[in-house]
Write an enzyme that holds these catalytic residues in place. Structure first.
Site, PDB file in Angstrom:
ATOM      1  N   ASP A 225       0.879  -1.164   0.000  1.00  0.00           N
ATOM      2  CA  ASP A 225       0.000   0.000   0.000  1.00  0.00           C
ATOM      3  C   ASP A 225       0.925   1.225   0.000  1.00  0.00           C
ATOM      4  O   ASP A 225       2.111   1.133   0.326  1.00  0.00           O
ATOM      5  CB  ASP A 225      -0.950  -0.015   1.204  1.00  0.00           C
TER       6      ASP A 225
HETATM    7  C1  BGC Z   1      -4.985   3.267   0.013  1.00  0.00           C
HETATM    8  C2  BGC Z   1      -4.993   2.264  -1.119  1.00  0.00           C
HETATM    9  C3  BGC Z   1      -4.746   2.972  -2.420  1.00  0.00           C
HETATM   10  C4  BGC Z   1      -3.444   3.728  -2.328  1.00  0.00           C
HETATM   11  C5  BGC Z   1      -3.114   4.498  -3.590  1.00  0.00           C
HETATM   12  C6  BGC Z   1      -3.750   4.148   0.001  1.00  0.00           C
HETATM   13  O1  BGC Z   1      -3.881   5.204   0.892  1.00  0.00           O
HETATM   14  O2  BGC Z   1      -5.071   2.599   1.253  1.00  0.00           O
HETATM   15  O3  BGC Z   1      -6.217   1.580  -1.150  1.00  0.00           O
HETATM   16  O4  BGC Z   1      -4.745   2.069  -3.481  1.00  0.00           O
HETATM   17  O5  BGC Z   1      -3.512   4.670  -1.273  1.00  0.00           O
HETATM   18  O6  BGC Z   1      -3.995   5.548  -3.736  1.00  0.00           O
END
Ligand code: BGC
Length: 843
Positions: A225
């Site tokens: 993530d």
């Molecule tokens: C989120 C993810 C997301 C990523 C990119 C993170 O803060 O938890 O679900 O894909 O950001 O935007």
């Protein structure tokens, strides 16, 4: 490792491999032109493919219903088609990886991202996830089911330690991911921010290697993530393939070179994760040299067939919870309709956070009624406010769109280098704001027209990350371009507190507005949100009551907004925000034909439901939501949805109540296996709405189930459950045959019964079909982690050899005995039982 991947790896130096496993920028990977490896784009996410923008900025795209609505469709085939659409959209946005689906579970109703997740139930989530994945990947776009694992709330989300016993993990929280791998064939997985039993998910070897790869046979890539990577060697050894976003902090030639030199990891670890990245590039066609999917090359599709599909899906996920016969409304009726509620005019089509996209459209119920039911006498009343904090100015107070002109430099001077339109007064920038715009130093002038709805005082407000001033009628009325400001909690806690000014406006008068923003005093992330709130004293509930009293039917659209339901923060309350519960009660008292449409992402308190004539739970229905709600209200579409989560009668009844949100950095999943319907059945607590419940306008008759297979000792053949379903009404409709398995007394405690399969059928009037549900051995099994107490620990009372009734070997077990297979309309509406006798089995 395939030969082609081995050859590609061999052509790269150690440094290049170390660079390959870290991103280049926020949404791109690195290119190695000499080795024929291009950079690729990745994009969020679960309800649309946003492309290079952030938080709803960027190129317009299809916004499909949010995950909880997809779960409520109970229709994997439909979800597969939506997946195909998002695959097409991802490629049209120059991306080969879609950061989706979100398949954590609804453990507690307040989970901030419940709207993104399909359900409380692992099997429903798993089956829907697998079809979403097949749909997306059929277009050559990789998926990354997320967030692996036990990331079921937003409280302290970057660090919280989810403490979950192994059986609960295996039987609940890992199951959707297991389906994603085994049935969906996902090419990627995204590791979660949180810790799992003390170890960060991004460096959790048990999770990323032992379970995911060794047991499930996953051969794809694991992406962190965003900013979730925590270490170099630890992550590489655990099986984290790609650190995002770039530039890498833990992965790339610097830190990986050091870790190799220190002997903390070896070249084999690096080859394994670099091979994962290469395999993803190969699978998505990036290594074939096709030119039509380059990062930064973004196109809009907006195809008519996609709009139709999104509209169909929103209706298919709308649950008719209660109906005293008021619905469907007669489309030819000449009567009058009171339409009430902030969300009736401003549909909440998705939740907040990284799932946000700029949809092609944002159709509210009012807009849909105007488009297709123009002959009706429709009166609108707002009813109440539901703002949590400053809401961005948009229609109807913003007339049309804002026109944005970009300048290089901080002073709105010189030539306009880029232009754009925006339907809301929120601008967020990360990276290059547009072609030709210098991300280090730029300014934007946004011009549009305001139309106030009341005459008198209004508060004009802004929160900024950068510098902004606002002009009305050519006069500066709010200037925050100089001086210090305090920080608030917007823009991930980096934005200013609300800065505001009072202005006088006249109802109906068009007032030119200019918002001038510059990125001075900001770093990397920057932007501004401008909002306008009337301070004119009005009794909004009384206005709604009057409108309802004067109409034949009142439709109240209640809900939340992206500030209440968003990534990064759990919800504050189980109740609908603002005065909405009171609004419903007063409107219902004024008009007996009151129908409530619930426009929230997760479950909310429905304690007013017995006072109204009909309740529809529409969720966050995507860009065509208003049309879909109108379709269901007027019976043009059957309400196809069934609840994907149990709605408790009181917040205190929810299973995680005593173990939420956690304390001292730990959230203990103390309720274990008992979430959702498993809990309500075990504790004999009557919910407000049971899991799986939902009414149709048609009526269906079911035969008793025919159960075959599963007879031999090894259960080599699955158990097949067949039910004849006939639509005995004069309307077309859909029904969901749900199958719950009730085990005999077992060695370990087990839920009373659990959903193990389902089939959705679509039938014309009088039509008949056979619903077929396949139950494999796992449908009857439970995971026994075994008694791991060291031998001889209790020397006082040794268990004589051969007399222990406990297992020591962990694994999936089926206990012998008679299992009851229930066909059901919900977890609380069991229709027919059937018995199947099984022998003892170890899987
Ligand atoms: C989120 C993810 C997301 C990523 C990119 C993170 O803060 O938890 O679900 O894909 O950001 O935007």
């Amino acid at each position: 490792m395939s030969e082609s991947i081995e050859t590609r790896l061999a052509a790269l130096t150690t440094e290049e491999k170390a660079d390959l496993v870290a991103g280049e920028a926020i949404w791109t990977t690195k290119s190695f032109p000499v080795a024929g490896i291009p950079a690729i784009g990745v994009t969020d996410g679960p309800n649309g493919a946003r492309g290079g923008g952030l938080l709803g900025t960027g190129t317009a795209t299809a916004c499909i219903p949010a995950g909880a609505v997809l779960g409520a469709t109970w229709d994997p085939e439909l979800v597969e088609r939506l997946g195909g659409l998002l695959g097409d959209e991802a490629r049209a946005k120059g991306c080969r990886v879609l950061l989706a689906p979100t398949i954590n579970l609804h453990r507690n109703p307040l989970g901030g991202r419940n709207f993104e997740c399909y359900s409380e139930d692992p099997i429903l989530s798993g089956l829907v996830a697998a079809s979403f994945i097949r749909g997306v990947q059929s277009r050559g776009v990789a998926t990354t089911p997320k967030h692996f694992a036990a990331n079921d709330s937003e409280f302290e989300r970057n660090t919280i330690d989810s403490q979950v016993d192994e059986r609960t993990l295996r039987e609940l929280y890992l199951v959707p991911f297991e389906y994603a791998v085994a049935e969906g064939g996902t090419w990627g997985v995204m590791s979660a921010y949180n810790r799992l039993n003390g170890i960060f998910c991004s460096e959790n070897e048990w999770l990323l290697t032992q379970v995911l790869r060794d047991e499930w046979g996953f051969d794809g890539f694991v992406v962190s993530d965003w900013f979730a990577a925590r270490s170099t060697a630890g992550s590489a050894r655990a099986g984290l393939s790609l650190e995002m976003p770039g530039p890498g902090q833990w992965y790339n030639r610097g830190p990986i070179g050091e870790a190799l030199a220190a002997g903390e990891m070896d070249e084999g670890h690096l080859d394994r994760i670099a091979g994962d990245v290469l395999r993803m590039l190969e699978r998505t066609g990036a290594l074939d040299g096709d030119e039509d999917c380059q990062p930064g090359q973004e196109r809009e599709l907006d195809r008519p067939e996609d709009r139709a599909l999104v509209r169909q899906a929103a209706a298919a996920g709308t649950v008719l919870v209660a109906n005293n016969g008021v619905l469907p409304l007669n489309p030819a009726m000449a009567g009058s309709l009171a339409v009430i509620g902030p969300n009736a005019r401003k549909a909440q089509i998705m939740g907040g956070g990284s799932a946000t996209v700029q949809g092609y459209r944002n159709v509210s119920l009012m807009e849909a009624l105007g488009d297709e039911y123009g002959h009706l006498d429709v009166r609108y009343a707002q009813g109440c406010d539901i703002e949590r904090s400053l809401v961005a100015l948009s229609a109807p107070m913003l007339k049309g769109k804002l026109r944005l002109e970009y300048f290089n430099g901080h002073d709105w001077a010189g030539p306009v280098v880029h232009t754009k339109e925006s339907a809301s007064a929120e601008m967020v920038f990360f990276g290059e704001p547009g072609p030709g715009v210098n991300p280090e130093e730029f300014s934007v002038r946004a011009s549009g027209v305001l139309v106030a709805e009341a005459t008198g005082e209004h508060t004009l407000g802004l929160v900024q990350l950068g510098r902004c001033r606002i002009l009305l009628d050519g006069e500066t009325v709010l200037d925050a371009t100089e001086g210090d400001y305090d920080q608030g909690d917007d823009f991930f806690g980096m934005g200013s507190e609300l800065i505001s000014a009072e202005v006088q406006l006249t109802a109906g008068r068009e007032t030119p507005i200019v918002i001038e923003y510059s990125n001075r005093d900001s770093f990397m992330l920057c932007g501004v949100r401008v909002g306008l709130k009337s301070q004119v004293d009005r009794d909004l509930i009384a206005e709604a009551e009057a409108a309802a009293a004067a109409a034949d039917v009142a439709v109240v659209v209640v809900g939340t907004n992206a500030d209440w339901e968003t990534e990064g923060r759990d919800r504050d309350s189980f109740d609908l925000p603002g005065d909405q519960p009171e609004l419903i009660r007063r409107v219902a008292a004024a008009n007996p034909n009151t129908v409530v449409v619930v426009n929230t992402g997760g479950a909310c308190n429905l304690d007013w439901a017995d006072q109204v004539a009909g309740v529809l739970v529409a969720g966050f229905g995507g860009q065509e939501m208003g049309h879909a709600v109108a379709d269901v209200l007027f019976g043009q579409a059957d309400p196809g949805g069934r609840m994907a989560m149990t709605v408790p009668a009181r917040y205190e009844h929810n299973p995680a109540y005593l173990n939420y949100p956690g304390e001292n950095g730990v959230v203990r999943y103390g309720e274990g296996l008992y979430i959702g319907h498993r809990w309500f059945d075990a504790r004999a607590i009557e919910p407000a709405v049971p899991f799986g419940h939902g009414l149709s306008y048609a009526t269906f008759e079911w035969s008793a189930p025919r159960v075959t297979g599963g007879g031999d000792a090894e259960m080599a053949d699955p158990v097949i459950v067949e039910v004849d379903v006939v639509n005995n009404s004069d309307r077309a409709g859909s029904d969901v045959v749900q199958v719950y398995v009730e085990p005999p007394p077992s060695l370990l405690h087990r839920p009373v019964r659990e959903l193990k399969g389902f089939a959705k059928v679509h039938l014309a009037p009088g039509e008949r079909t056979t619903a077929r549900i396949v139950l494999t051995r796992r449908a009857f099994a439970y995971y026994d982690p075994g008694d791991q107490t060291p031998q001889g620990l209790d020397s006082m009372s040794p268990i004589p050899a051969g007399e222990s009734h406990k297992r020591t070997e962990p694994g999936w077990y089926v206990d012998p005995g008679s299992y009851t297979i229930w066909t059901a309309r919900s977890s609380a509406n069991l229709v027919h039982p059937a018995k199947v006798q099984l022998d003892e089995l170890t899987i």
